[in-house]
Design an enzyme around this catalytic site. Sequence first.
Site, PDB file in Angstrom:
ATOM      1  N   TYR A 241       0.867  -1.180   0.000  1.00  0.00           N
ATOM      2  CA  TYR A 241       0.000   0.000   0.000  1.00  0.00           C
ATOM      3  C   TYR A 241       0.901   1.227   0.000  1.00  0.00           C
ATOM      4  O   TYR A 241       2.093   1.105   0.262  1.00  0.00           O
ATOM      5  CB  TYR A 241      -0.993  -0.003   1.170  1.00  0.00           C
ATOM      6  CG  TYR A 241      -0.399  -0.214   2.544  1.00  0.00           C
ATOM      7  CD1 TYR A 241       0.026   0.860   3.319  1.00  0.00           C
ATOM      8  CD2 TYR A 241      -0.285  -1.496   3.072  1.00  0.00           C
ATOM      9  CE1 TYR A 241       0.558   0.664   4.569  1.00  0.00           C
ATOM     10  CE2 TYR A 241       0.260  -1.702   4.339  1.00  0.00           C
ATOM     11  CZ  TYR A 241       0.682  -0.627   5.084  1.00  0.00           C
ATOM     12  OH  TYR A 241       1.209  -0.824   6.334  1.00  0.00           O
ATOM     13  N   HIS A 289       6.572  -0.641   0.812  1.00  0.00           N
ATOM     14  CA  HIS A 289       5.949   0.253  -0.161  1.00  0.00           C
ATOM     15  C   HIS A 289       6.713   0.228  -1.476  1.00  0.00           C
ATOM     16  O   HIS A 289       7.892  -0.077  -1.512  1.00  0.00           O
ATOM     17  CB  HIS A 289       5.903   1.673   0.390  1.00  0.00           C
ATOM     18  CG  HIS A 289       5.268   1.742   1.741  1.00  0.00           C
ATOM     19  ND1 HIS A 289       3.984   1.329   1.971  1.00  0.00           N
ATOM     20  CD2 HIS A 289       5.757   2.145   2.931  1.00  0.00           C
ATOM     21  CE1 HIS A 289       3.716   1.484   3.257  1.00  0.00           C
ATOM     22  NE2 HIS A 289       4.763   1.980   3.863  1.00  0.00           N
TER      23      HIS A 289
END
Length: 319
Positions: A241, A289
């Site tokens: 995410y 990430h």
Amino acid sequence: MPFKLKVLIFWLSSTIFGVFLLSVFTDSVHPPAQSLRASETFLSEDNLTLIHRLNCSVEPLLSPKHNLSKEAFKWWKQLQLERRSFVTYKAAVEKLFQIFPTGPDLPKPCSDTTKTCSVVGNSVNLKRSHYGPLIDSQDIVIRINAAPIKSYEVDVGTKTTYHVMYPESARDLDNSTHLVLFPFKIQDLEWLVKAFTTGFYGMSYVRVKSKIKANKDLVMVVNPAFMRYVHAVWLGNRGGYPSTGFMALILALHICNEVHVFGYGADSEGNWSHYWETLANKNLKTGLHAGQHEYAVIERLADEKAIVFYKGWAFPLTV
Ligand SMILES: *[C@@H]1O[C@H](CO)[C@@H](O)[C@H](O)[C@H]1NC(C)=O
Ligand SMILES: *[C@@H]1O[C@H](CO)[C@@H](O)[C@H](O)[C@H]1NC(C)=O
Ligand SMILES: *[C@@H]1O[C@H](CO)[C@@H](O)[C@H](O)[C@H]1NC(C)=O
Ligand SMILES: *[C@@H]1O[C@H](CO)[C@@H](O)[C@H](O)[C@H]1NC(C)=O
Ligand SMILES: *[C@@H]1O[C@H](CO)[C@@H](O)[C@H](O)[C@H]1NC(C)=O
């Protein structure tokens, strides 16, 4: 190695080590160390400028006025393996609005705002940059996670309008700064309430502050649907995410018509660290990430002149 396999291995190792990484990485973004092929493919999927991805109807903040869709909840729930139900989520949100203001006063997204924003990441490339006055001269200054100010004023400025954080990265704020919570699990919503009232005594992947000093009347909570939009629309769903730093930057695009971006990426030698401390692992990048991809998007936005990107490299470190 086939790209898919690499992604799988990255994902698996991220999942396993994510818990550790989350405790140390900063949520800024790091410039690409190697090939940007994957990013380039994504970035050339259409010939429109990236800024066209801005969708002003996505509501950045939670409010009692609208409900999270089941699909958005399903996406959000897997970020940190939430086991509790949508009903529990809704109850937690309802509790939030019993103690925090319901009419968030973010500038209206994408309206004819003439506001200017500084978004200040935590990169070591701020060191000796002397960006302080430039950062402070924008209407709105957004800072991220642990970001200290004291004794770094010359390089990072002194003003903070919005300080974005999550429980594990929380710090006390002064009375005039908005605490903007990025929630990644239901417990984060519960933490916010307890940190302002009875104290929080639960467990997380790192020690969490039991109480927080900040102005209760200026608290805002980011809408999980906004986080999902950033992941889908701005990153093509890459990475587990988006980093908090990247989401803060997109948030700035929603509330300001001029966005100045500081403190993202590595220093001029490619070292990854915070401006206030040296990380043991200089190649840490941004944990789970999609750091390279986030950085490519930021550079592309700068090329398009949708943002002004300050890399701190105009002032080389001379040790
Ligand atoms: C995008 O590409 C199409 C056809 O390939 C072309 O007609 C259009 O003018 C291009 N748009 C821009 C903004 O370059
Ligand atoms: C913008 O967001 C709204 C609300 O989520 C959605 O209904 C709409 O389809 C989006 N628009 C585009 C062009 O993606
Ligand atoms: C949101 O959900 C609540 C109950 O679940 C309902 O009463 C309310 O009308 C909904 N609001 C909107 C804007 O859909
Ligand atoms: C903080 O600001 C509020 C108004 O928003 C005020 O009522 C309160 O007294 C202030 N607290 C301190 C410690 O300055
Ligand atoms: C970057 O890291 C290398 C290797 O650890 C080190 O030799 C160098 O001094 C670092 N550069 C800066 C500017 O900190």
